[in-house]
Design a protein around this motif. Sequence first.
Motif, PDB file in Angstrom:
ATOM      1  N   GLU A   1     179.855  43.272  96.463  1.00 49.70           N
ATOM      2  CA  GLU A   1     180.583  44.226  95.637  1.00 49.70           C
ATOM      3  C   GLU A   1     179.583  45.110  94.904  1.00 49.70           C
ATOM      4  N   ASP A   2     180.059  45.983  94.027  1.00 51.56           N
ATOM      5  CA  ASP A   2     179.167  46.831  93.237  1.00 51.56           C
ATOM      6  C   ASP A   2     178.119  45.961  92.555  1.00 51.56           C
ATOM      7  N   ASN A   3     176.867  46.366  92.668  1.00 49.48           N
ATOM      8  CA  ASN A   3     175.730  45.635  92.097  1.00 49.48           C
ATOM      9  C   ASN A   3     175.605  44.214  92.637  1.00 49.48           C
ATOM     10  N   GLY A   4     176.059  44.003  93.872  1.00 51.08           N
ATOM     11  CA  GLY A   4     175.964  42.699  94.516  1.00 51.08           C
ATOM     12  C   GLY A   4     174.559  42.444  95.023  1.00 51.08           C
ATOM     13  N   VAL A   5     174.222  41.161  95.159  1.00 53.55           N
ATOM     14  CA  VAL A   5     172.882  40.807  95.607  1.00 53.55           C
ATOM     15  C   VAL A   5     172.921  39.501  96.395  1.00 53.55           C
TER      16      VAL A   5
ATOM     17  N   GLY B   1     172.884  49.804 101.045  1.00 52.52           N
ATOM     18  CA  GLY B   1     172.159  48.978 100.100  1.00 52.52           C
ATOM     19  C   GLY B   1     170.671  49.045 100.380  1.00 52.52           C
TER      20      GLY B   1
ATOM     21  N   TYR C   1     161.502  48.284  98.650  1.00 58.43           N
ATOM     22  CA  TYR C   1     162.870  48.221  99.168  1.00 58.43           C
ATOM     23  C   TYR C   1     163.086  49.324 100.195  1.00 58.43           C
TER      24      TYR C   1
ATOM     25  N   LYS D   1     170.415  43.955  98.380  1.00 56.61           N
ATOM     26  CA  LYS D   1     171.197  44.326  97.208  1.00 56.61           C
ATOM     27  C   LYS D   1     171.924  45.637  97.469  1.00 56.61           C
ATOM     28  N   SER D   2     172.994  45.864  96.691  1.00 55.49           N
ATOM     29  CA  SER D   2     173.753  47.094  96.855  1.00 55.49           C
ATOM     30  C   SER D   2     174.318  47.534  95.510  1.00 55.49           C
ATOM     31  N   GLU D   3     174.146  48.796  95.185  1.00 54.05           N
ATOM     32  CA  GLU D   3     174.699  49.343  93.950  1.00 54.05           C
ATOM     33  C   GLU D   3     176.188  49.648  94.101  1.00 54.05           C
ATOM     34  N   LYS D   4     176.586  50.134  95.282  1.00 58.90           N
ATOM     35  CA  LYS D   4     177.966  50.580  95.503  1.00 58.90           C
ATOM     36  C   LYS D   4     178.752  49.636  96.403  1.00 58.90           C
TER      37      LYS D   4
END
Length: 117
Positions: free
Chosen positions: A41-45, A64, A73, A93-96
């Motif tokens: 999800e948003d800010n997932g890692v 991501g 990265y 990781k992903s911000e969106k």
Amino acid sequence: MEFYSINKENGKRISKFNSNFIMSRIIQTDKPANIGYMHLEDNGVIGYHQAVVPQLLIIINGEGYVRNEKEEYFKVQSGDAVYWEKGEWHETKSEKGLTAIVIESEELNPSTFMPFK
């Protein structure tokens, strides 16, 4: 860490059985493989850890960043595949947000079917 491209241009048109589609082969294994679908999800890692077995992360949707032992990265997005060897440290990781399929097996050789990116 290796990067591969999964796109239509690298696929093969299938017409057997009155079909009309393009197939991009990904992997073939003789040993057992675990296949999962991941939702970041948003800010997932997916935290920094060592690969227990070779693994291939295929980005289905979203975008991501991935890294290995180096702290640099690399951006990944739909159509990208990232391969890590057994024992290789890595993080995603992903911000969106992104969705991905992960394939893990003692026997993975993605370069058999996919071109390097």
